[in-house]
Design an enzyme around this catalytic site. Structure first.
Site, PDB file in Angstrom:
ATOM      1  N   GLN A 243     -19.812 -19.294  31.675  1.00 42.59           N
ATOM      2  CA  GLN A 243     -18.542 -19.823  31.162  1.00 42.59           C
ATOM      3  C   GLN A 243     -17.677 -18.663  30.659  1.00 42.59           C
ATOM      4  O   GLN A 243     -18.185 -17.743  30.036  1.00 42.59           O
ATOM      5  CB  GLN A 243     -18.790 -20.808  30.013  1.00 42.59           C
ATOM      6  CG  GLN A 243     -19.758 -21.941  30.345  1.00 42.59           C
ATOM      7  CD  GLN A 243     -19.155 -23.008  31.252  1.00 42.59           C
ATOM      8  OE1 GLN A 243     -17.974 -22.976  31.584  1.00 42.59           O
ATOM      9  NE2 GLN A 243     -19.963 -23.955  31.675  1.00 42.59           N
ATOM     10  N   GLU A 293     -29.892 -25.410  41.080  1.00 38.82           N
ATOM     11  CA  GLU A 293     -28.754 -24.497  41.251  1.00 38.82           C
ATOM     12  C   GLU A 293     -28.891 -23.834  42.612  1.00 38.82           C
ATOM     13  O   GLU A 293     -29.994 -23.529  43.028  1.00 38.82           O
ATOM     14  CB  GLU A 293     -28.799 -23.468  40.110  1.00 38.82           C
ATOM     15  CG  GLU A 293     -28.037 -22.180  40.314  1.00 38.82           C
ATOM     16  CD  GLU A 293     -26.527 -22.357  40.396  1.00 38.82           C
ATOM     17  OE1 GLU A 293     -25.942 -23.052  39.544  1.00 38.82           O
ATOM     18  OE2 GLU A 293     -25.918 -21.789  41.333  1.00 38.82           O
ATOM     19  N   ASP A 337     -22.836 -30.470  35.654  1.00 39.92           N
ATOM     20  CA  ASP A 337     -21.722 -29.549  35.385  1.00 39.92           C
ATOM     21  C   ASP A 337     -21.321 -28.920  36.718  1.00 39.92           C
ATOM     22  O   ASP A 337     -21.566 -27.734  36.963  1.00 39.92           O
ATOM     23  CB  ASP A 337     -22.200 -28.482  34.372  1.00 39.92           C
ATOM     24  CG  ASP A 337     -21.092 -27.526  33.973  1.00 39.92           C
ATOM     25  OD1 ASP A 337     -19.938 -27.747  34.360  1.00 39.92           O
ATOM     26  OD2 ASP A 337     -21.395 -26.549  33.265  1.00 39.92           O
ATOM     27  N   CYS A 364     -14.716 -29.079  34.870  1.00 39.03           N
ATOM     28  CA  CYS A 364     -13.522 -28.242  34.689  1.00 39.03           C
ATOM     29  C   CYS A 364     -12.378 -28.791  35.536  1.00 39.03           C
ATOM     30  O   CYS A 364     -11.351 -28.149  35.696  1.00 39.03           O
ATOM     31  CB  CYS A 364     -13.831 -26.794  35.051  1.00 39.03           C
ATOM     32  SG  CYS A 364     -14.482 -26.607  36.714  1.00 39.03           S
TER      33      CYS A 364
END
Ligand SMILES: C[S@@+](CC[C@H](N)C(=O)[O-])C[C@H]1O[C@@H](n2cnc3c(N)ncnc32)[C@H](O)[C@@H]1O
Length: 408
Positions: A243, A293, A337, A364
């Protein structure tokens, strides 16, 4: 071309001026809410027009001179010429507008999380053209030469000051990352990296990489940056996500974990987990945690991070969430996320199938978040929403939503 007048009443999702001409929405190439402008139409459709501002006839009361000398042309940010209150309101309203169709009377809303508005970015990407360093211009791919950036941390600016004294010809992109204790990782990308640049900069950075064809080669120093969240230490590599705003990140993580309400018997699934930041924080409160991931480097670091912090109840899988989720079952709490494009449809369907009790969705991009939540509504209700200003002075905003299962 006819010259028309209008007042800017809102911003588009990417921070450009928006007005109304009779029954048509007009998308302009610039402007501040409250400006009265003269514009010309570039394109006209049934319900909207695109236009170019020719003159600001009466500036908005919210306008002020930008503290940045490059602001007029530089595409690095959008709102350095307007009062912060207006932008904060706009960001809060944007979240509400987008998510209001999903929320009900029982949905709780938190206040916008806000920290420093300037000098907050711990990670920037600069362009190099003909040896000059800068950002692309707001409207074209032309370089705007800069000597500082008011959004980047002060130590990153010190590196910029050093770099502009060098012969940068042969470079294409420069990435500068800074950790919580102000160490710098510098990544140089281009055809030719001169020994002179390396010699002039290497003592100022903790890690220096060359990037070529999407591969990273360590030239000097440590292979990773050290990060710390609470008591947990993380290794961060050149190709892994982190981030960009330390202060806001800490608050978002705290909120996300609190809303999941993790219990000793819970099993946590962390989708799009990066270097395992939230996986490890969450794992300390539950029975086990699994992170997924697709960047291999990030997954290797996540495993190392778990080992070095002696957090043993975690595991990580490398691969695309949409390809791996089929093999996963029995997780009652989920964190997602995803990147700006949101979740793949297959992932959402699998989540509906898995039916975890609680899902915290950190995003986001509220447009794709809304799209995904609309589908999850089949079995979930939104209990909590809160926006966070992760990217001050830009149109972007982070949004954290807690959804809870109501049907099975
Ligand atoms: C917004 S970041 C969040 C990372 C992490 N949760 C954090 O806070 O540091 C999104 C992450 O998803 C990864 N990613 C993007 N698309 C993916 C996919 N289809 N499957 C798995 N990971 C993906 C990216 O590499 C990135 O690390």
């Amino acid at each position: 071309m006819e010259k028309l007048e209008l007042e800017i009443i809102d911003y588009t999702h990417d921070g450009l001026g928006l007005g109304r001409d009779q029954n048509k929405v007009v998308f302009l190439d610039e402007g501040v809410i409250g400006d009265k402008v003269i514009y010309e139409t570039l394109k006209e459709k049934k319900s909207f027009k695109r236009g170019r501002v020719l003159e600001i006839k009466k500036p908005s009361v919210f306008r002020h001179p930008s503290p940045c000398p490059y602001f007029e042309n530089c595409g690095g940010c959008s709102f350095l010429n307007v009062g912060e209150k207006v932008i904060n309101n706009w960001k809060e309203k944007r979240i509400e507008k987008i998510l209001s169709s999903l929320a009900d009377d029982t949905t709780k809303k938190g206040k916008l999380i806000k920290e420093n508005s300037l000098y907050y970015r711990n990670n920037i990407q600069l362009k190099v053209q003909n040896g000059q360093l800068g950002y692309y211009s707001k409207k074209t791919n032309k370089l705007v030469k800069i000597e500082k950036c008011l959004l980047a941390k002060k130590e990153i600016n010190e590196i910029i000051t050093l770099l502009i004294k060098q012969d940068l010809r042969g470079l294409k992109n420069i990435y500068i990352r800074q950790n919580y204790k102000n160490d710098i990782m510098l990544i140089l990308e281009g055809e030719k990296i001169s020994n002179k640049i390396i010699a002039s900069i290497c003592e100022k950075v903790i890690s220096l990489y060359e990037k070529k064809n999407n591969e990273f080669k360590l030239i000097y120093g440590k292979s990773y940056l050290e990060e710390k969240i609470g008591e947990i230490k993380f290794k961060l590599g050149p190709g892994s996500f982190f981030q960009i705003n330390h202060q806001v990140m800490n608050k978002i993580y705290e909120l996300a974990i609190e809303k999941l309400d993790l219990k000793k018997e819970d099993k946590l699934l962390d989708l799009y987990c990066g270097i395992g930041t939230m996986t490890l924080i969450g794992a300390q409160k539950c029975k086990e945690a699994l992170g997924i991931e697709y960047v291999e480097e990030a997954v290797c670091l996540a495993r190392e991070n778990a080992e070095e912090n002696k957090i043993e109840n975690t595991s990580f899988i490398a691969g695309k969430v949409e390809d791996l989720l089929n093999k996963i079952k029995d997780f009652n709490k989920v964190l997602v996320d995803p990147p700006r494009k949101g979740m793949d449809r297959k992932v959402i369907e699998k989540l509906l199938d898995l039916q975890p009790e609680k899902i915290v969705y950190v995003s986001c991009n509220v447009d794709t978040q809304k799209r995904d939540l609309e589908i999850l509504k089949e079995k979930y209700k939104i209990s909590y929403i809160q926006a966070a200003d992760m990217f001050p002075m830009t149109p972007h905003v982070e949004c954290i939503a807690l959804i809870q299962r109501v049907k099975s």
